[in-house]
Motif scaffolding. Structure first.
Motif, PDB file in Angstrom:
ATOM      1  N   LEU A  71       0.832  -1.203   0.000  1.00 33.73           N
ATOM      2  CA  LEU A  71       0.000   0.000   0.000  1.00 33.73           C
ATOM      3  C   LEU A  71       0.868   1.255   0.000  1.00 33.73           C
ATOM      4  CD1 LEU A  71      -2.951   1.100   0.260  1.00 33.73           C
ATOM      5  CD2 LEU A  71      -2.404   1.404   2.668  1.00 33.73           C
ATOM      6  N   VAL A  72       1.907   1.237   0.852  1.00 34.72           N
ATOM      7  CA  VAL A  72       2.799   2.396   0.930  1.00 34.72           C
ATOM      8  C   VAL A  72       3.424   2.669  -0.437  1.00 34.72           C
ATOM      9  CG1 VAL A  72       4.949   3.267   1.933  1.00 34.72           C
ATOM     10  CG2 VAL A  72       3.268   2.119   3.378  1.00 34.72           C
ATOM     11  N   VAL A  73       3.899   1.594  -1.096  1.00 35.30           N
ATOM     12  CA  VAL A  73       4.535   1.746  -2.407  1.00 35.30           C
ATOM     13  C   VAL A  73       3.527   2.267  -3.439  1.00 35.30           C
ATOM     14  CG1 VAL A  73       5.629   0.502  -4.314  1.00 35.30           C
ATOM     15  CG2 VAL A  73       6.264  -0.008  -1.945  1.00 35.30           C
ATOM     16  N   LEU A  74       2.322   1.676  -3.464  1.00 29.80           N
ATOM     17  CA  LEU A  74       1.310   2.095  -4.433  1.00 29.80           C
ATOM     18  C   LEU A  74       0.865   3.537  -4.206  1.00 29.80           C
ATOM     19  CD1 LEU A  74      -0.916  -1.123  -4.641  1.00 29.80           C
ATOM     20  CD2 LEU A  74       0.480  -0.148  -6.462  1.00 29.80           C
ATOM     21  N   GLU A  75       0.799   3.925  -2.930  1.00 28.10           N
ATOM     22  CA  GLU A  75       0.408   5.300  -2.614  1.00 28.10           C
ATOM     23  C   GLU A  75       1.406   6.294  -3.189  1.00 28.10           C
ATOM     24  OE1 GLU A  75      -0.089   5.370   1.616  1.00 28.10           O
ATOM     25  OE2 GLU A  75      -2.162   6.028   1.425  1.00 28.10           O
ATOM     26  N   ARG A  76       2.700   5.896  -3.165  1.00 29.86           N
ATOM     27  CA  ARG A  76       3.750   6.787  -3.662  1.00 29.86           C
ATOM     28  C   ARG A  76       3.554   7.109  -5.146  1.00 29.86           C
ATOM     29  NH1 ARG A  76       8.882   6.482  -0.274  1.00 29.86           N
ATOM     30  NH2 ARG A  76       7.910   7.163   1.649  1.00 29.86           N
ATOM     31  N   THR A  77       3.012   6.153  -5.919  1.00 31.99           N
ATOM     32  CA  THR A  77       2.825   6.413  -7.341  1.00 31.99           C
ATOM     33  C   THR A  77       1.780   7.498  -7.550  1.00 31.99           C
ATOM     34  OG1 THR A  77       1.039   4.820  -7.642  1.00 31.99           O
ATOM     35  CG2 THR A  77       3.277   3.979  -7.840  1.00 31.99           C
ATOM     36  N   LEU A 100      -3.757   6.412  -7.836  1.00 35.38           N
ATOM     37  CA  LEU A 100      -5.100   6.165  -7.313  1.00 35.38           C
ATOM     38  C   LEU A 100      -5.177   6.678  -5.876  1.00 35.38           C
ATOM     39  CD1 LEU A 100      -5.819   2.558  -8.610  1.00 35.38           C
ATOM     40  CD2 LEU A 100      -7.144   4.601  -9.154  1.00 35.38           C
ATOM     41  N   ALA A 101      -6.377   7.086  -5.482  1.00 32.22           N
ATOM     42  CA  ALA A 101      -6.568   7.547  -4.110  1.00 32.22           C
ATOM     43  C   ALA A 101      -6.430   6.356  -3.154  1.00 32.22           C
ATOM     44  CB  ALA A 101      -7.945   8.186  -3.958  1.00 32.22           C
ATOM     45  N   LEU A 131      -7.062   0.717  -1.161  1.00 39.50           N
ATOM     46  CA  LEU A 131      -7.470  -0.170  -0.065  1.00 39.50           C
ATOM     47  C   LEU A 131      -8.562  -1.124  -0.533  1.00 39.50           C
ATOM     48  CD1 LEU A 131      -7.506   2.298   2.966  1.00 39.50           C
ATOM     49  CD2 LEU A 131      -5.956   0.383   2.604  1.00 39.50           C
ATOM     50  N   GLY A 132      -9.505  -0.594  -1.314  1.00 41.33           N
ATOM     51  CA  GLY A 132     -10.586  -1.430  -1.829  1.00 41.33           C
ATOM     52  C   GLY A 132     -10.041  -2.551  -2.702  1.00 41.33           C
TER      53      GLY A 132
END
Lengths: 256, 267
Positions: B72-78, B81-82, B87-88
Motif C-alpha cells: 500500500l505504501v509503495v502504491l500510494e507513492r505512485t 489512485l486515491a 485499499l478497496g
C-alpha cells in the motif's frame, strides 16, 4: 546582516517538485538574538523554506547548516488538531517529552495562558492555541524560535498582543527568531531584517528599506506598500520623542 | 480452569481485546480504520500461504499482512489512485485470492473457513492461549515504549519530526503491531471482525476520555467487557461467539453516547 555565527543557515537551497523549482538559490541565515521576518505572497515557498531549515525536507540543491549550539523551538503553521484525539493543554505541552510540571506551568504563564493548563485543546480559541503552542516551543529552552505565521486564526487585537508577546520573549531571552508572514500588515517593530521571497529571495533588508524596494511593490502591489508606509509614518509619530525606531524596547510598539 | 473450553475462550477474548483496543485508538486517530480492515482481510491469504508453505498459520497471516501494508505504501507513492481505492483493491483481492488458494491447496483448512472468517474462540487450545497472552504482552510492551512518539506523530507529523521523533520508523512499527494483532486475534473473532475489536471499543472510549492515555485504558476496559459480555451472551442465547462479542462492543459503544454527557454533567 548575516552574522558570523549563524544559528541556522541555508546556502543556495532549492526544492524541485513536479518538474519546477518551488524554491531556488535561497540564502538565509539567522544569528543569535536576530529577528528575521520572512514574507512573501501565498505559494511563494515560505513554509517549504521553513521545512528545509528545520530539516524536515531535504533540499534538492544547496545546503542547510545548523549551528552547534542551536536549539530550535518550532510553532507550525495552521495547526488543526483532530478532535478524535482527546487532548488537554497539559498533555499537549509534554507531547514529545516529559517536563517537570513547574516548567510547564511557567512556560504557559510566560505566554499568559497559565489558566488553560487543564483545558481541552479542542475548546481553545485561535489566539489561545497559538499561545499554548508558543509556550510549548519555549519549554524546549530554544535559542532560535521558528514561527510559521504565528498570528493565523487570530483577530486583529489578538494579533497585536501576540506580536507584543513575542517581542517581549525576544527581549527577555535574547533568542533569535525566524518568523513567517504572508503580508506586511504588521511586521514586528523588533524585526531586524525582512527577507522577501517569491520562490527566490526577491529583496532583503531593514523593514524601511524593503518597503521601498521595487520588487516588493511588484509582489504586494501599491496598496500593501501604502499600508506598510502608513505604519512607518505611525512609527515616526513615536519617533519624535526619541530618535529612531530602534530606540524603542523591542516589540513595545507593535500595535503602532 | 484451563481444562474448561469456556474459561479458555474467556481468557483468549480478554487477552486479545485488551491489546487490540489501544492499537485501535491509534487506528481511529490516524483515520486508518479501513486500512486495518484491509490488513485483516488479507489474513485469509496468509492462512492459505501458511498452509501451503507449511510455516504455520500465524506466521503466514503476519507475513501477508505486513506485505500488504508495504504494498500500500509503495502504491500510494505512485499517486495514481486515491488511498481508499487502493485499499478497496487490496482488501477484496487478497480476500478473494485467499479463498481461491485455500480451495486449491487441498489442505485440511478449507473446511475451517467459517472459523477463519468469524473466529472459533470456543476451540481455543492452551497453546493458542500461550500465543495470545505471550504475543499480546510483547505487543503491549512495544506499544507502551513507543506510545508518546506515536501519539505525537499522529497529532502533528512535522512538529513531532522537528522535535526529534522518528516518525517514519514508528509508523512502520505500528503497521507491524497491527499485523500482529490480526494474527493473534484471528482465532477469537475471525478476520472479518478483528478490526471491530480494535475500533469499536476505541470509539466508545472517546466520549469518556480527556487524554490519549485515558482513552487507551478505557478502550481496553471496554474491549475486555465486550469479550466477557459477548461470550456469556453467546452461551445464554446460543449465538456464534465472535459476532456476539462484537455486538456487545456495539452496545457499549451506543451506551457511551449516553454516559458521556452524564459524566460531564457530574464533573
Amino acid at each position: 546582516m548575516p552574522g558570523a555565527n549563524p544559528l541556522i543557515e541555508a546556502r543556495g537551497a532549492g526544492v524541485r517538485r513536479g518538474g519546477r523549482w518551488i524554491l531556488h538559490d535561497v540564502d538565509l541565515a539567522v544569528a543569535a538574538g536576530e529577528v528575521v521576518t520572512l514574507i512573501g505572497p501565498n505559494g511563494a515557498g515560505k513554509t517549504t523554506l521553513v521545512r528545509v531549515l528545520l530539516g524536515l525536507l531535504k533540499p534538492d540543491t544547496g545546503t542547510v547548516r545548523r549551528g552547534a549550539t542551536a536549539s530550535i523551538g518550532y510553532v507550525p503553521q495552521r495547526v488543526h488538531f483532530d478532535p478524535t484525539l482527546p487532548l488537554t493543554v497539559e498533555r499537549l505541552m509534554i507531547l514529545t517529552g516529559r517536563r517537570p510540571s513547574e516548567a510547564v506551568a511557567e512556560a504557559l504563564e510566560e505566554t499568559a495562558v497559565g489558566h488553560l493548563l487543564g483545558a481541552r485543546v479542542s475548546d481553545l480559541s485561535g489566539g489561545e492555541l497559538q499561545r499554548v503552542l508558543l509556550a510549548r516551543a519555549l519549554l524546549r529552552l530554544p535559542n532560535l524560535l521558528i514561527l510559521d505565521e504565528p498570528v493565523q486564526g487570530v483577530d486583529h487585537i489578538g494579533e497585536a498582543e501576540l506580536y507584543r508577546l513575542i517581542g517581549g520573549i525576544v527581549e527577555r531571552r535574547g533568542s533569535g527568531v525566524l518568523m513567517v508572514s504572508h503580508d506586511l500588515h504588521i511586521v514586528m517593530a523588533a524585526t531586524d531584517r525582512v527577507v522577501c521571497i517569491n520562490r527566490h529571495v526577491c529583496c532583503t533588508g531593514a523593514p524601511e528599506e524593503v518597503v521601498g524596494h521595487e520588487e516588493f511593490r511588484r509582489l504586494f502591489g501599491p496598496n500593501a506598500a501604502a499600508a506598510a508606509v502608513y505604519r512607518h509614518t505611525h512609527d515616526h509619530v513615536h519617533d519624535l520623542a526619541g530618535e529612531v525606531a530602534r530606540a524603542h524596547p523591542r516589540g513595545s510598539d507593535v500595535a503602532g | 480452569m484451563l481444562d474448561d473450553f469456556f474459561s479458555r475462550a474467556l481468557l483468549a477474548a480478554v487477552g486479545v481485546a485488551c491489546v487490540a483496543a489501544p492499537v485501535g485508538c491509534i487506528l481511529l486517530w490516524r483515520r486508518m480504520a479501513y486500512f486495518g480492515d484491509t490488513m485483516a482481510h488479507s489474513a485469509l491469504l496468509g492462512v492459505a500461504i501458511g498452509a501451503v508453505l507449511g510455516i504455520g498459520l500465524g506466521f503466514g497471516v503476519f507475513g501477508v499482512a505486513v506485505t500488504v501494508a508495504l504494498a500500500l505504501v509503495v502504491l500510494e507513492r505512485t499517486g495514481r489512485l486515491a488511498t481508499d481505492a487502493l485499499l478497496g483493491v487490496l482488501s477484496h483481492s487478497t480476500l478473494a485470492l485467499g479463498l481461491v488458494v485455500l480451495a486449491l491447496s487441498a489442505s485440511g483448512y478449507r473446511h475451517d473457513l467459517i472459523g477463519f472468517l468469524f473466529g472459533d474462540v470456543l476451540a481455543v487450545t492452551v497453546g493458542d492461549l500461550a500465543v495470545i497472552w505471550g504475543g499480546g504482552a510483547i505487543c503491549l510492551a512495544v506499544l507502551a515504549a513507543c506510545w508518546r512518539g506515536l501519539v505525537a506523530a499522529t497529532l502533528h507529523e512535522d512538529l513531532a519530526r522537528a522535535e526529534g521523533v522518528p516518525v517514519f520508523r514508528l509508523q512502520m512499527l505500528y503497521v507491524v503491531l497491527m499485523a500482529a494483532i490480526v494474527a493473534v486475534g484471528m482465532k477469537v473473532v475471525g478476520v472479518l471482525l478483528i478490526v471491530a475489536l480494535a475500533i469499536i471499543p476505541a470509539a466508545a472510549a472517546r466520549a469518556l476520555s480527556r487524554t490519549p492515555e485515558q482513552m487507551a485504558v478505557v478502550a481496553s476496559a471496554i474491549g475486555v467487557a465486550s469479550g466477557v459480555i459477548g461470550l456469556f451472551g453467546s452461551l445464554w442465547l446460543d449465538t456464534p461467539s465472535g459476532p456476539s462479542i462484537v455486538v456487545a462492543a456495539m452496545i457499549l459503544f451506543l451506551a457511551s453516547f449516553a454516559v458521556g454527557p452524564i459524566a460531564r454533567a457530574f464533573r
